[in-house]
Design a protein around this motif. Structure first.
Motif, PDB file in Angstrom:
ATOM      1  N   UNK A 137       0.833  -1.204   0.000  1.00 19.75           N
ATOM      2  CA  UNK A 137       0.000   0.000   0.000  1.00 19.75           C
ATOM      3  C   UNK A 137       0.871   1.259   0.000  1.00 19.75           C
ATOM      4  N   UNK A 138       0.334   2.330  -0.559  1.00 17.97           N
ATOM      5  CA  UNK A 138       0.991   3.631  -0.494  1.00 17.97           C
ATOM      6  C   UNK A 138       0.452   4.398   0.705  1.00 17.97           C
ATOM      7  N   UNK A 139       1.341   4.933   1.526  1.00 18.57           N
ATOM      8  CA  UNK A 139       0.935   5.766   2.665  1.00 18.57           C
ATOM      9  C   UNK A 139       1.770   7.047   2.643  1.00 18.57           C
ATOM     10  N   UNK A 140       1.135   8.146   2.990  1.00 22.89           N
ATOM     11  CA  UNK A 140       1.879   9.397   3.114  1.00 22.89           C
ATOM     12  C   UNK A 140       2.230   9.627   4.562  1.00 22.89           C
ATOM     13  N   UNK A 141       3.193  10.512   4.835  1.00 22.24           N
ATOM     14  CA  UNK A 141       3.619  10.685   6.224  1.00 22.24           C
ATOM     15  C   UNK A 141       3.999  12.127   6.522  1.00 22.24           C
TER      16      UNK A 141
END
Length: 354
Positions: A137-141
């Motif tokens: 999955x792609x997650x931003x931070x």
């Protein structure tokens, strides 16, 4: 009276006196063990799923992936008696530690609890990020300040809601990055690049020295940071009255097992401990010996221990428990694959004497 009787009287008097003489120690002992694949009591006592996922398909699990905890016996208001300490010294599942290690000077019990609660929240975020990244999955931070500790170096400098973009010009990807950068300076002032509603600004803060639960020196700027992620699925971790960050790795494994077909542990009882960050790095924790005994007593056959805690593991593994060392999420998954398949565990990494 005979000499023998007088000796007995004196000994009993000494024992009574020892019961009331103040000490400067507390006792670490095994705490509750929670299965990340099962349920845990909520604040009102009801049993709720420890990990709950919505927004994507989930799968049946089996066996156990237990997280382990440590309980403290005593505090500054009520320290254990010398008799209790003597008993703990003779018990391999317990440890006697100076009270200043468990309750640092200048830090109230309430502040300590608040810090541990913030660490737990951040640990859950990091564990979820590590699991989802592992699954593609792609997650931003972004690193955000959720609390400014009273009387800390950050009072009047940082505010709740500030986003910390960089430390000394180095961009941040997680709250773990922030802590690591502060530790590198060993007390030297750090320059933080911030973003708030008015745009970007730069501030300088000098960290203050304290000790963690393992007795190690740490440097703090006095904020509770959290890494805010844009998760594509909704992961809820429900665990009341447990603080700190040491459950991170087991949270991650529980989430991965819930989101993947089959049983990550092959239906076996596995326990473990260790912090984790979004990159999958497994870090050290306190109370490893107590957690080993807690896992064994809860019925676990296998235990995953951070490789950075190996010096505390060697010579202290309780009978009936196989302990494997791990430094990353990938290594933990490889260990579980061998366990699940009933493979040769003698080839897995273990803690050995230097």
């Amino acid at each position: 009276m005979s000499i023998g009787v007088w000796s007995l009287v004196v000994a009993l008097a000494a024992l009574v006196a020892l019961t009331f003489i103040p000490t400067q120690y507390v006792i670490q002992r095994p705490g509750p063990v929670y299965d990340t694949l099962g349920t845990a009591p909520s604040a009102d006592g009801a049993q709720v799923p420890l990990i709950e996922v919505e927004g994507t398909r989930t799968y049946e699990t089996g066996g156990a992936l237990n997280l382990t905890t440590v309980q403290l016996m005593g505090n500054r208001e009520r320290t254990p008696s010398w008799l209790e300490l003597a008993t703990a010294w003779l018990d391999p599942s317990r440890a006697v530690v100076p009270i200043d290690v468990a309750f640092p000077q200048g830090l109230t019990a309430e502040e300590r609890d608040e810090r541990n609660a913030a660490l737990m929240v951040n640990s859950q975020h990091e564990a979820t990020a590590a699991a989802l990244i592992e699954l593609g999955y792609d997650v931003g931070a972004t690193v955000e300040v959720v609390e400014v500790i009273e009387d800390s170096p950050s009072v009047g400098v940082l505010e709740v809601g500030d986003v910390i973009l960089a430390v000394d010009g180095r961009p941040l990807e997680s709250a773990a990055d922030l802590r690591a950068e502060i530790q590198k300076g060993k007390g030297e002032a750090v320059e933080l690049t911030l973003q708030d509603g008015d745009g970007e600004r730069t501030v300088t803060i000098t960290p203050e020295e304290t000790t963690d639960d393992a007795g190690e020196t740490v440097w703090l700027i006095g904020v509770a940071p959290t890494t805010e992620y844009d998760f594509p699925v909704d992961v809820t971790i429900q665990l009341d009255n447990v603080g700190g960050s040491s459950a991170g790795m087991m949270f991650t494994l529980g989430i991965i097992d819930t989101l993947t077909p089959g049983q990550l542990n092959g239906g076996k009882d596995v326990a473990g401990t260790g912090t984790i960050d979004a990159s999958g790095a497994v870090g050290p924790i306190g109370g490893i010996r107590q957690k080993l005994y807690g896992a064994r007593d809860a019925g676990a056959d296998y235990f995953l221990a951070p490789e950075t805690n190996c010096d505390e593991v060697v010579g202290h593994v309780p009978d009936g428990l196989e302990v494997f060392s791990t430094g990353t999420l990938d290594e933990s998954l490889e260990i579980l694959e061998v366990i699940a398949e009933g493979g040769d565990t003698s080839e897995l990494p273990t803690c050995t004497a230097p």
